[in-house]
Design an enzyme around this catalytic site. Structure first.
Site, PDB file in Angstrom:
ATOM      1  N   ASP A 141       0.414  -1.268  -0.079  1.00  0.00           N
ATOM      2  CA  ASP A 141      -0.099   0.059  -0.436  1.00  0.00           C
ATOM      3  C   ASP A 141       1.041   1.220   0.284  1.00  0.00           C
ATOM      4  O   ASP A 141       0.561   2.510   0.538  1.00  0.00           O
ATOM      5  CB  ASP A 141      -0.988   0.207   1.445  1.00  0.00           C
ATOM      6  CG  ASP A 141      -2.136   0.580   0.820  1.00  0.00           C
ATOM      7  OD1 ASP A 141      -2.353   1.389   2.187  1.00  0.00           O
ATOM      8  OD2 ASP A 141      -2.132   1.721  -0.159  1.00  0.00           O
ATOM      9  N   LYS A 144       2.501   3.324  -5.703  1.00  0.00           N
ATOM     10  CA  LYS A 144       2.201   2.624  -6.508  1.00  0.00           C
ATOM     11  C   LYS A 144       2.740   1.809  -7.797  1.00  0.00           C
ATOM     12  O   LYS A 144       2.830   1.255  -8.609  1.00  0.00           O
ATOM     13  CB  LYS A 144       0.929   2.845  -7.878  1.00  0.00           C
ATOM     14  CG  LYS A 144      -0.496   3.527  -6.330  1.00  0.00           C
ATOM     15  CD  LYS A 144      -0.712   2.270  -5.171  1.00  0.00           C
ATOM     16  CE  LYS A 144      -1.145   3.407  -4.133  1.00  0.00           C
ATOM     17  NZ  LYS A 144      -1.454   2.509  -3.010  1.00  0.00           N
ATOM     18  N   ASN A 170      -5.477  -0.645  -3.684  1.00  0.00           N
ATOM     19  CA  ASN A 170      -5.515   0.394  -5.544  1.00  0.00           C
ATOM     20  C   ASN A 170      -5.026   0.012  -6.673  1.00  0.00           C
ATOM     21  O   ASN A 170      -4.236   0.650  -7.041  1.00  0.00           O
ATOM     22  CB  ASN A 170      -4.593   1.498  -4.600  1.00  0.00           C
ATOM     23  CG  ASN A 170      -4.885   2.277  -3.241  1.00  0.00           C
ATOM     24  OD1 ASN A 170      -3.937   2.525  -2.373  1.00  0.00           O
ATOM     25  ND2 ASN A 170      -6.321   2.730  -2.701  1.00  0.00           N
ATOM     26  N   GLU A 199     -11.233   4.024  -0.621  1.00  0.00           N
ATOM     27  CA  GLU A 199     -12.242   4.180   0.382  1.00  0.00           C
ATOM     28  C   GLU A 199     -12.699   5.795   0.735  1.00  0.00           C
ATOM     29  O   GLU A 199     -12.459   6.300   0.345  1.00  0.00           O
ATOM     30  CB  GLU A 199     -10.307   4.761   1.060  1.00  0.00           C
ATOM     31  CG  GLU A 199      -9.708   5.415   0.836  1.00  0.00           C
ATOM     32  CD  GLU A 199      -8.096   4.358  -0.107  1.00  0.00           C
ATOM     33  OE1 GLU A 199      -8.197   3.545  -0.265  1.00  0.00           O
ATOM     34  OE2 GLU A 199      -7.624   5.279   0.202  1.00  0.00           O
TER      35      GLU A 199
END
Ligand SMILES: CNc1ncnc2c1ncn2[C@@H]1O[C@H](/C=C/CNC(=O)c2cc(-c3ccc(F)cc3)cc(O)c2O)[C@H](F)[C@H]1O
Ligand SMILES: [Mg+2]
Length: 214
Positions: A141, A144, A170, A199
């Site tokens: 997390d 990316k 993600n 989220e």
């Protein structure tokens, strides 16, 4: 000077959660993000999927990349068997400082080793520094564009075994296209997508679970 969002999140935990109660810490952060300020925690919807995967794997060795404020660290650590610890990596000292306090407020400090530094430097040190041979479960997390280079590093450092489970946040938003392409096309992984939402929003996002096949 003005406080930071992580500092305001910590204040909300200290005000609204019960010390030593991880569930109340999770709820206090979700409440803060839904009603005061959005923040990039995995959140409650994807968090429930994370919970179910952690429970299914019941890991003895756990690694998290990208602690941020410690929300997913608390979610994972609260589910671990007695005696099991998780290692979480965070290179921003300000975030690490807040995360330590949120993890401690939840009463989970004895189940968490927060290591400050970049994953690229720390991953190769893990075996000798922590006496780990391989990881049963890894939660990605962090930045990316670092998911792919870091799992290649796991492979090179021999940190994966047949059955190691990687769960990546993600994969749709912000997105990790190179990582997805790799784990979904590599003969060394069995991959599955868990659809959800970004989220605290209605934007599509999800988690990718990839099992290393050796
Ligand atoms: C690269 N190696 C690292 N080593 C140690 N700590 C690291 C490393 N790299 C980053 N960190 C640390 O890991 C964290 C980084 C989290 C990044 N997360 C996101 O960007 C992210 C973004 C969104 C998002 C979606 C839509 C939108 F409109 C805006 C934002 C949603 C999400 O759930 C995310 O996770 C921390 F900040 C950084 O210091
Ligand atoms: Mg995330």
């Amino acid at each position: 000077t003005r406080s930071t969002r992580p500092q305001r999140m910590l204040k909300a935990v200290q005000k609204n959660a019960t010390k030593g109660n991880p569930e109340s810490v999770i709820s206090a952060i979700d409440y803060f993000c839904k009603n005061s300020e959005w923040a990039m925690n995995v959140g409650d919807e994807k968090g429930s999927i994370l919970d179910s995967v952690v429970t299914e794997v019941n890991p003895s060795t756990v690694l998290e990349l990208g602690t941020y404020c410690g929300y997913s660290t608390v979610r994972i650590a609260r589910l671990l068997s007695p005696g099991t610890k998780l290692i979480t990596l965070e290179f921003n000292p300000a975030y690490a400082a807040v995360a330590r306090q949120i993890i401690a407020y939840a009463g989970l400090q004895d189940k968490v080793t927060l290591v400050e530094g970049p994953s690229s430097e720390l991953i190769p040190q893990i075996k000798e520094r922590f006496g780990i041979t391989t990881f049963d479960f890894i939660f990605l997390d962090h930045w990316k564009d670092r998911y792919l280079p870091d799992i290649k590093l796991f492979e090179e450092c021999g940190l994966l075994r047949k059955g190691s489970v990687l769960l990546a946040d993600n994969v749709i938003c912000p997105g990790t296209p190179e990582y997805l392409e790799y784990v979904r096309n590599s003969p060394h992984y069995e991959s599955r997508y868990y659809p959800a939402h970004l989220e605290y929003t209605k934007v599509e996002d999800g988690l990718e679970k990839s099992v290393f096949l050796g």
